[in-house]
Design an enzyme around this catalytic site. Structure first.
Site, PDB file in Angstrom:
ATOM      1  N   HIS A   1       0.840  -1.207   0.000  1.00  0.00           N
ATOM      2  CA  HIS A   1       0.000   0.000   0.000  1.00  0.00           C
ATOM      3  C   HIS A   1       0.875   1.257   0.000  1.00  0.00           C
ATOM      4  O   HIS A   1       0.625   2.198  -0.751  1.00  0.00           O
ATOM      5  CB  HIS A   1      -0.890   0.038   1.254  1.00  0.00           C
ATOM      6  CG  HIS A   1      -1.941  -1.020   1.331  1.00  0.00           C
ATOM      7  ND1 HIS A   1      -2.166  -1.758   2.470  1.00  0.00           N
ATOM      8  CD2 HIS A   1      -2.854  -1.446   0.426  1.00  0.00           C
ATOM      9  CE1 HIS A   1      -3.165  -2.594   2.262  1.00  0.00           C
ATOM     10  NE2 HIS A   1      -3.598  -2.437   1.029  1.00  0.00           N
TER      11      HIS A   1
ATOM     12  N   SER B   1      -2.913  -7.628   3.340  1.00  0.00           N
ATOM     13  CA  SER B   1      -3.319  -7.348   4.721  1.00  0.00           C
ATOM     14  C   SER B   1      -3.736  -8.636   5.416  1.00  0.00           C
ATOM     15  O   SER B   1      -3.486  -8.814   6.608  1.00  0.00           O
ATOM     16  CB  SER B   1      -4.464  -6.344   4.749  1.00  0.00           C
ATOM     17  OG  SER B   1      -4.039  -5.104   4.261  1.00  0.00           O
TER      18      SER B   1
ATOM     19  N   ARG C   1      -1.845  -6.239  -7.806  1.00  0.00           N
ATOM     20  CA  ARG C   1      -0.624  -6.982  -7.489  1.00  0.00           C
ATOM     21  C   ARG C   1      -0.403  -8.114  -8.471  1.00  0.00           C
ATOM     22  O   ARG C   1       0.702  -8.396  -8.889  1.00  0.00           O
ATOM     23  CB  ARG C   1      -0.706  -7.570  -6.074  1.00  0.00           C
ATOM     24  CG  ARG C   1      -0.611  -6.565  -4.975  1.00  0.00           C
ATOM     25  CD  ARG C   1      -1.051  -7.176  -3.685  1.00  0.00           C
ATOM     26  NE  ARG C   1      -2.413  -7.678  -3.806  1.00  0.00           N
ATOM     27  CZ  ARG C   1      -3.112  -8.197  -2.820  1.00  0.00           C
ATOM     28  NH1 ARG C   1      -2.572  -8.334  -1.628  1.00  0.00           N
ATOM     29  NH2 ARG C   1      -4.347  -8.603  -3.013  1.00  0.00           N
TER      30      ARG C   1
ATOM     31  N   LYS D   1     -19.069  -4.456   8.314  1.00  0.00           N
ATOM     32  CA  LYS D   1     -17.931  -5.303   7.916  1.00  0.00           C
ATOM     33  C   LYS D   1     -16.974  -5.448   9.101  1.00  0.00           C
ATOM     34  O   LYS D   1     -16.500  -4.450   9.655  1.00  0.00           O
ATOM     35  CB  LYS D   1     -17.210  -4.673   6.716  1.00  0.00           C
ATOM     36  CG  LYS D   1     -16.163  -5.567   6.100  1.00  0.00           C
ATOM     37  CD  LYS D   1     -15.555  -4.918   4.866  1.00  0.00           C
ATOM     38  CE  LYS D   1     -14.273  -5.616   4.445  1.00  0.00           C
ATOM     39  NZ  LYS D   1     -13.575  -4.911   3.365  1.00  0.00           N
TER      40      LYS D   1
END
Ligand code: PNS
Length: 169
Positions: free
Chosen positions: A18, A129, A91, A42
Site C-alpha cells: 500500500h 493485509s 498486485r 464489515k
C-alpha cells in the site's frame, strides 16, 4: 488545475505494498487522499481509529498525501471531495476480477469518475493485509510486510515480547 486522486481501501492494516502505491501516486498527482473505508457491518481486525492512526503515522513525511475516512458509497465520497480519480493497486492477475467488478460498478454509479490502477513494486506483490493479520494473530514477525510505524503500533497493541525485543534494538 490541481490533480487529486483518492486511494480507497480497508488498510486492515496498511502494508508495504500500500505504501509503495501511495508513494508512486504522490509522484504523479498533486494530491493523494488515502481514504480508509469504514463499514459498521464489515468486521475488521483493526478498528477504524486504529487503521487511520497506522496510515497517518506511515505517510506523515509525504507532503502531498492526506488521510481521511469514509462511509457509504465510495463514489459519493469522491463527489463530496470533487475528485474524479480513484486509485487502486493490482498486485497480480488474481486481483483483476474483483477490481474490474468494482471499477465497472463505480462507473455505472458515477460515469465521470475514473479508476486508475498502479502496480506496486514486484517484491511486494505477495504481501496482503490478510497475510499480515494471520501472522499477527499467531505472534509472528511482520517486519518485512508493513511500514515501521505499523509494526510499532501493532507491537505496542499486542505487547508481544518477541516483537518488542526486535523493535527496541
Ligand atoms: O482494501 P479493500 O477491502 O479491497 O477496499 C475495498 C473498498 C473499501 C475500496 C470498497 O469496499 C469500497 O469502495 N467500499 C465502499 C462501498 C462502495 O462504494 N461500494 C460500491 C463499489 S462495488
Amino acid at each position: 488545475m490541481r490533480h487529486t486522486a483518492i486511494y480507497p481501501g480497508s488498510f486492515d492494516p496498511l502494508t508495504l505494498g500500500h505504501l509503495d502505491l501511495i508513494e508512486r501516486a504522490a509522484h504523479i498527482f498533486d494530491e493523494v487522499i488515502v481514504a480508509v473505508g469504514v463499514n459498521s457491518r464489515k468486521q475488521t481486525f483493526f478498528s477504524a481509529a486504529e487503521r487511520l492512526e497506522m496510515v497517518k503515522a506511515s505517510v506523515k513525511s509525504i507532503k502531498n498525501v492526506k488521510v481521511d475516512s469514509f462511509g457509504g458509497l465510495l463514489v459519493d465520497y469522491a463527489r463530496s471531495k470533487k475528485v474524479h480519480v480513484l486509485l487502486r493497486g493490482l498486485r497480480a492477475f488474481s486481483d483483476f476480477e474483483y477490481e474490474f467488478q468494482m471499477a465497472l460498478a463505480n462507473r455505472k454509479l458515477a460515469p465521470g469518475i475514473e479508476a486508475i490502477f498502479l502496480m506496486p513494486k514486484e517484491t511486494h506483490s505477495y504481501i496482503s493485509s490478510s497475510t499480515v493479520r494471520e501472522i499477527v494473530d499467531r505472534g509472528g514477525d511482520i517486519s518485512q510486510f508493513v511500514p515501521p510505524p505499523v509494526k510499532k503500533f501493532i507491537v505496542k497493541k499486542y505487547s508481544v515480547p518477541r516483537f518488542r525485543a526486535k523493535c527496541d534494538s
